[in-house]
Write a protein that holds these residues in place. Structure first.
Motif, PDB file in Angstrom:
ATOM      1  N   VAL B  59     -23.384  12.938   7.325  1.00 19.99           N
ATOM      2  CA  VAL B  59     -24.738  13.474   7.448  1.00 19.99           C
ATOM      3  C   VAL B  59     -25.120  13.449   8.920  1.00 19.99           C
ATOM      4  CG1 VAL B  59     -27.171  13.140   6.853  1.00 19.99           C
ATOM      5  CG2 VAL B  59     -25.398  12.702   5.148  1.00 19.99           C
ATOM      6  N   GLY B  60     -25.551  14.580   9.423  1.00 22.86           N
ATOM      7  CA  GLY B  60     -26.079  14.608  10.785  1.00 22.86           C
ATOM      8  C   GLY B  60     -27.515  14.121  10.754  1.00 22.86           C
ATOM      9  N   SER B  61     -28.445  15.048  10.814  1.00 25.83           N
ATOM     10  CA  SER B  61     -29.855  14.675  10.876  1.00 25.83           C
ATOM     11  C   SER B  61     -30.363  14.129   9.552  1.00 25.83           C
ATOM     12  CB  SER B  61     -30.692  15.895  11.271  1.00 25.83           C
ATOM     13  OG  SER B  61     -32.059  15.536  11.276  1.00 25.83           O
ATOM     14  N   PRO B  62     -30.997  12.961   9.557  1.00 26.69           N
ATOM     15  CA  PRO B  62     -31.622  12.446   8.336  1.00 26.69           C
ATOM     16  C   PRO B  62     -32.974  13.112   8.053  1.00 26.69           C
ATOM     17  CG  PRO B  62     -31.664  10.797  10.094  1.00 26.69           C
ATOM     18  CD  PRO B  62     -31.076  12.036  10.678  1.00 26.69           C
TER      19      PRO B  62
END
Lengths: 351, 182
Positions: B59-62
């Motif tokens: 996962v990049g941006s949460p």
């Protein structure tokens, strides 16, 4: 390594400190790092170690000074306004060459600010928030697992160089949960002995720990010794990550949570045919000047993205100089830049 | 493929816990996952929300601009987040508290009378699990079974084993009341 567990960033930093052999933890509660203190309150006494909820941040950092002096691994944590209060103690730790770990789960400022995520304490952390010619090592974790590994590393670096080390996190990293494979505990009996510690002078000359000497020549020598150590740290301990920089025309320079958000932007930009890369300092001090300088020779634009008015941006411009354009995009006051917001900025420089 | 869901409602409706259980289930399913809560002063009596992002690799941006799903437990949550959902995404709405129609025409809408269903399973505090069951049916994000296991594990760890049966019933109620949308 065990199996993965779902944990908050704050809890992972606390658990990693325990596993690094932290014997004494002192802190005063503040949002958004409260879970860190809670995890320590729950687990340190159970392990026969010391947990003290101090009467103030000043008291907590002074207790860290005492614990560090007797040679045990020690830590304190807080968030921005509390970290400001600890600056006197951090300067004393640096001046006395004492190893300690300080965690700042940064929130919006200045003043009392708010409790939302921010990166507005970069100057304070990397340029010496207290008085005097000192630095401390500053590590900027970007994910919850990395918050754990860098906390373990922080204790090793603190001992190795006899210096305070800061974990510079932010409210989002502290509050969010992610699967983490916790590092194995350190056997503290295998750690190098601290011969300088004030452990009782029976049968030997006393060890003296202080940051004070009225003779300028003596104090100068003490400063020169610190500076020699800082040069060694700058030479040996720089850490950074590059992602998709091989063919990049534009590079985002970002650390911590912002760098993590930027990883989503990389994917979005690549889908639109924009050759975007990421340069992520892991050590904020020492800053990876040389690596960024090298990278800037083959890109057009280095876009700094921060949750601040442009603090790391100064170090980026020092490294890049005139070799590439150095625009800035930032959010302040606890506002977190979203992937689309960053992508829109990137597009301004994509031709 | 990355999936994301914003779970939003009043403080006390259990949106934070529903997100944690989904995140735990996603992890147990071998997915990369992040769980991000709102932790502002709005938690005290006002609205609360959390975002869960699930992906195969990492996962990049949460935080997400356009979640692929929204669970709206009350009207303010629908008003706030309806326009953000990604085109082709899913909305689960609590029709017991929301009497307006969904304005978007590009979303798969699942209307669940959560409060009525809560009364039928015998505990209003289980409406978060009813909503989660509906979300699972509507999206197939993770399986119902792995969510039940994750929930049971988390309640056990928190010393609340006596609520496991109720919550299993609630997950089933939401799952059975919702339509599957491939």
């Amino acid at each position: 390594m065990g199996e993965k567990v779902l944990m908050r960033g704050n809890e992972v930093i606390a658990e990693a400190a325990i596993r690094a052999g932290c014997q004494c933890y002192f802190a005063y509660p503040i949002t958004p790092q409260a879970e860190l203190l809670e995890h320590m309150a729950e687990n340190m006494p159970r392990l026969g170690r010391t947990f003290v909820q101090a009467e103030s941040e000043l008291a907590a950092i002074s207790m860290v000074y005492g614990a560090a002096s007797v040679g045990v691994r020690t830590m304190t944590s807080s968030s921005s306004p509390g970290i400001s209060l600890k600056q006197e103690g951090i300067s004393y730790l640096a001046g006395s060459s004492l190893p300690a770990v300080i965690v700042n789960v940064v929130r919006g400022g200045p003043g009392l600010g708010d409790i939302a995520p921010s990166q507005c304490d970069y100057f304070q952390a990397t340029k010496g928030g207290g008085h005097g010619d000192y630095h401390m090592i500053v590590l900027g974790p970007s994910t919850v697992p990395e918050a754990g590994t860098l906390t373990m590393l922080a204790f090793d670096l603190a001992d190795k160089y006899r210096t305070p080390v800061m974990i510079l996190a932010d409210g989002m990293l502290g509050q969010m949960m992610e699967p983490v494979d916790l590092p194995d505990p350190v056997d503290i009996t295998t750690l190098p002995k601290k011969e300088w510690a004030t452990t009782g002078a029976k049968g030997r000359d006393p060890n003296i720990i202080l940051s004070f000497d009225l003779d300028p020549e003596v104090l100068k020598q003490m400063n020169l010794e610190l500076q020699r150590r800082y040069r060694k740290i700058e030479r040996d301990e720089v850490r950074y990550e590059e992602a998709q920089t091989e063919d990049a025309q534009i590079v985002i320079a970002a650390y911590g949570t912002t760098a993590r958000i930027a990883k989503t932007v990389l994917r979005m930009a690549r889908d639109e045919g924009i050759k975007l890369g990421l340069f992520r300092p892991i050590t904020l001090w020492p800053f990876p000047y040389e690596a960024l300088k090298k990278l800037s020779q083959r890109v057009q634009t280095v876009l700094t993205v921060e949750m601040s008015a442009g603090q790391m941006w100064e170090d980026v411009r020092l490294a890049v100089a005139e070799r590439a354009d150095t625009p800035f995009y930032g959010e302040m006051g606890g506002v977190v830049p979203t992937p689309r917001g960053i992508l829109n900025e990137v597009k301004k420089y994509a031709h | 493929m990355e999936r994301s869901v914003v779970i939003a409602g009043f403080g006390g409706q259990g949106v934070i816990l529903a997100g944690k259980i989904l995140a735990q289930a996603a992890m147990d399913s071998g997915l990369a996952v992040t769980w991000l809560p709102s932790y502002g002063p709005e938690m005290r009596g006002g609205t609360a929300n959390c975002t869960v992002v699930m992906a195969q690799e990492s996962v990049g941006s949460p935080i997400v601009d356009e979640p692929t799903a929204l669970i709206a437990m009350n009207l303010p949550s629908l008003d706030k987040f309806e326009r953000t959902v990604a085109s082709g995404g899913a909305i689960i709405v609590n029709s017991s508290l929301i009497d307006r129609d969904i304005e978007r025409e590009d979303l798969a809408v699942t209307k669940l009378p959560l409060n009525d269903l809560g009364a039928s399973v015998g505990n209003m505090r289980a409406i978060n699990m009813i909503a989660l069951g509906g979300y699972l049916k509507a999206t197939g994000a993770v399986t119902l079974e792995v969510v039940k296991d994750a929930m049971a594990h988390m309640l056990e760890k928190g010393g609340k084993s006596k609520f496991i049966q109720l919550n299993v019933k609630a997950l089933d109620a939401g799952y059975n009341a919702a339509q599957f949308r491939p």
